[in-house]
Design a protein around this motif. Structure first.
Motif, PDB file in Angstrom:
ATOM      1  N   UNK A 114     -47.759  -3.314  15.402  1.00 25.55           N
ATOM      2  CA  UNK A 114     -47.218  -4.098  14.299  1.00 25.55           C
ATOM      3  C   UNK A 114     -45.713  -3.883  14.272  1.00 25.55           C
ATOM      4  N   UNK A 115     -44.997  -4.862  13.735  1.00 28.56           N
ATOM      5  CA  UNK A 115     -43.534  -4.780  13.717  1.00 28.56           C
ATOM      6  C   UNK A 115     -42.992  -5.011  12.317  1.00 28.56           C
ATOM      7  N   UNK A 116     -41.830  -4.448  12.079  1.00 24.52           N
ATOM      8  CA  UNK A 116     -41.117  -4.631  10.825  1.00 24.52           C
ATOM      9  C   UNK A 116     -39.847  -3.805  10.847  1.00 24.52           C
ATOM     10  N   UNK A 117     -38.935  -4.117   9.940  1.00 22.42           N
ATOM     11  CA  UNK A 117     -37.681  -3.362   9.835  1.00 22.42           C
ATOM     12  C   UNK A 117     -37.953  -2.095   9.033  1.00 22.42           C
ATOM     13  N   UNK A 118     -38.051  -0.984   9.716  1.00 19.81           N
ATOM     14  CA  UNK A 118     -38.408   0.277   9.073  1.00 19.81           C
ATOM     15  C   UNK A 118     -37.198   1.059   8.567  1.00 19.81           C
ATOM     16  N   UNK A 119     -36.034   0.871   9.199  1.00 16.97           N
ATOM     17  CA  UNK A 119     -34.868   1.663   8.816  1.00 16.97           C
ATOM     18  C   UNK A 119     -33.806   0.857   8.068  1.00 16.97           C
ATOM     19  N   UNK A 120     -34.101  -0.415   7.770  1.00 17.39           N
ATOM     20  CA  UNK A 120     -33.190  -1.220   6.965  1.00 17.39           C
ATOM     21  C   UNK A 120     -31.945  -1.698   7.672  1.00 17.39           C
ATOM     22  N   UNK A 121     -31.933  -1.696   9.013  1.00 17.89           N
ATOM     23  CA  UNK A 121     -30.748  -2.136   9.749  1.00 17.89           C
ATOM     24  C   UNK A 121     -30.770  -3.624  10.087  1.00 17.89           C
ATOM     25  N   UNK A 122     -31.812  -4.339   9.657  1.00 16.02           N
ATOM     26  CA  UNK A 122     -31.902  -5.774   9.925  1.00 16.02           C
ATOM     27  C   UNK A 122     -32.582  -6.113  11.236  1.00 16.02           C
ATOM     28  N   UNK A 123     -32.918  -5.116  12.048  1.00 16.77           N
ATOM     29  CA  UNK A 123     -33.623  -5.349  13.315  1.00 16.77           C
ATOM     30  C   UNK A 123     -35.015  -4.726  13.217  1.00 16.77           C
ATOM     31  N   UNK A 124     -36.019  -5.438  13.700  1.00 19.28           N
ATOM     32  CA  UNK A 124     -37.375  -4.889  13.595  1.00 19.28           C
ATOM     33  C   UNK A 124     -37.649  -3.797  14.622  1.00 19.28           C
ATOM     34  N   UNK A 125     -38.495  -2.869  14.228  1.00 21.14           N
ATOM     35  CA  UNK A 125     -39.036  -1.872  15.133  1.00 21.14           C
ATOM     36  C   UNK A 125     -40.506  -2.227  15.358  1.00 21.14           C
ATOM     37  N   UNK A 126     -41.083  -1.717  16.432  1.00 18.93           N
ATOM     38  CA  UNK A 126     -42.507  -1.916  16.702  1.00 18.93           C
ATOM     39  C   UNK A 126     -43.189  -0.558  16.635  1.00 18.93           C
ATOM     40  N   UNK A 127     -44.320  -0.527  15.967  1.00 16.02           N
ATOM     41  CA  UNK A 127     -45.120   0.694  15.889  1.00 16.02           C
ATOM     42  C   UNK A 127     -46.387   0.422  16.691  1.00 16.02           C
ATOM     43  N   UNK A 128     -46.696   1.319  17.631  1.00 12.83           N
ATOM     44  CA  UNK A 128     -47.840   1.126  18.524  1.00 12.83           C
ATOM     45  C   UNK A 128     -48.820   2.281  18.396  1.00 12.83           C
ATOM     46  N   UNK A 129     -50.106   1.919  18.370  1.00 19.11           N
ATOM     47  CA  UNK A 129     -51.187   2.907  18.412  1.00 19.11           C
ATOM     48  C   UNK A 129     -51.686   2.903  19.856  1.00 19.11           C
ATOM     49  N   UNK A 130     -51.628   4.070  20.497  1.00 24.77           N
ATOM     50  CA  UNK A 130     -51.904   4.179  21.929  1.00 24.77           C
ATOM     51  C   UNK A 130     -52.930   5.283  22.164  1.00 24.77           C
ATOM     52  N   UNK A 131     -53.858   5.045  23.102  1.00 24.62           N
ATOM     53  CA  UNK A 131     -54.730   6.130  23.571  1.00 24.62           C
ATOM     54  C   UNK A 131     -55.059   5.910  25.042  1.00 24.62           C
ATOM     55  N   UNK A 132     -55.672   6.914  25.648  1.00 23.01           N
ATOM     56  CA  UNK A 132     -56.051   6.811  27.053  1.00 23.01           C
ATOM     57  C   UNK A 132     -57.237   5.860  27.173  1.00 23.01           C
ATOM     58  N   UNK A 133     -57.223   5.074  28.220  1.00 19.01           N
ATOM     59  CA  UNK A 133     -58.246   4.041  28.424  1.00 19.01           C
ATOM     60  C   UNK A 133     -59.511   4.663  29.009  1.00 19.01           C
ATOM     61  N   UNK A 134     -60.237   5.402  28.165  1.00 14.37           N
ATOM     62  CA  UNK A 134     -61.482   6.045  28.600  1.00 14.37           C
ATOM     63  C   UNK A 134     -62.678   5.184  28.217  1.00 14.37           C
ATOM     64  N   UNK A 135     -63.664   5.144  29.094  1.00 12.02           N
ATOM     65  CA  UNK A 135     -64.842   4.318  28.815  1.00 12.02           C
ATOM     66  C   UNK A 135     -65.873   5.078  27.989  1.00 12.02           C
ATOM     67  N   UNK A 136     -65.716   6.358  27.839  1.00 15.03           N
ATOM     68  CA  UNK A 136     -66.690   7.176  27.105  1.00 15.03           C
ATOM     69  C   UNK A 136     -66.007   7.886  25.937  1.00 15.03           C
ATOM     70  N   UNK A 137     -66.738   8.079  24.858  1.00 18.11           N
ATOM     71  CA  UNK A 137     -66.247   8.847  23.721  1.00 18.11           C
ATOM     72  C   UNK A 137     -65.187   8.111  22.927  1.00 18.11           C
ATOM     73  N   UNK A 138     -64.502   8.857  22.088  1.00 14.56           N
ATOM     74  CA  UNK A 138     -63.448   8.311  21.236  1.00 14.56           C
ATOM     75  C   UNK A 138     -62.159   9.048  21.579  1.00 14.56           C
TER      76      UNK A 138
END
Length: 193
Positions: A84-108
């Motif tokens: 998701x993106x939005x201006x987090x620090x108020x500088x007028x430019x958006x930042x992107x926040x990413x949720x990342x994990x290892x691409x494993x086929x088993x478990x969480x």
């Protein structure tokens, strides 16, 4: 009955001709009103005023493509599961926040949450903050960026004995940029799932 001192006036008695004259006058006003309208209104200043400043072009939020995330996946690849993106620090430019994990086929696999920014002149965005590290063993749900804040629900574990498949704690969190850093607040206490 008292008599009026003023003689009866002829115009005080309405006749059909009076109604016709009134209707003709109203019709004339209505017919001519489009010709007598003021000019179109505009938001711009008149020629005598200062020239309006051009609007600053909205910057595109940083892309997650080509970014090296600080995730140790061994032979697996890291995958961006939410962003998701939005201006987090108020500088007028958006930042992107990413949720990342290892691409494993088993478990969480545990998630990491990273803030990306696109520096002026840089071709690839870079990670500028880690909000959640994968080593903390959280799974991120209900993730959003709104009103300059990052919110999420973190599913976690009460001990290392709890298997990865079955988190037993749930915590709502919020991060906001304050005094040069992301500050985490917890609206509610961690509770069992």
């Amino acid at each position: 009955m008292q008599h009026s001192a003023v003689p009866e006036l002829a115009h005080t008695h309405t006749r059909p001709i009076h109604w016709v004259a009134t209707a003709a006058a109203v019709a004339g006003v209505i017919a001519l009103s489009p010709l007598l309208q003021p000019g179109s209104a505009t938001a711009a200043q008149s020629a005598g005023g200062p020239a309006p400043k051009p609007a600053r072009a909205a910057a595109a939020p940083p892309s997650t493509t080509g970014v090296t995330f600080p995730v140790q996946c061994g032979p697996l690849k890291p995958v961006v599961v939410k962003k998701a993106s939005g201006d987090l620090d108020g500088d007028g430019r958006p930042e992107t926040v990413a949720v990342v994990h290892c691409d494993g086929s088993m478990g969480t696999p545990p998630d990491g949450v990273y803030v990306l920014t696109g520096a002026a002149g840089a071709t690839t965005p870079r990670v500028v903050a880690t909000l959640v590290a994968p080593k903390d063993r959280y799974t991120v749900t209900d993730f959003a960026v709104r009103d300059g804040a990052v919110t999420a629900t973190l599913l976690g574990y009460s001990s290392s004995d709890v298997p990865n498949c079955c988190p037993d704690l749930k915590e709502g969190v919020k991060w906001q940029w304050r005094n040069g850093a992301f500050v985490r607040s917890t609206p509610g206490r961690a509770r069992g799932v």
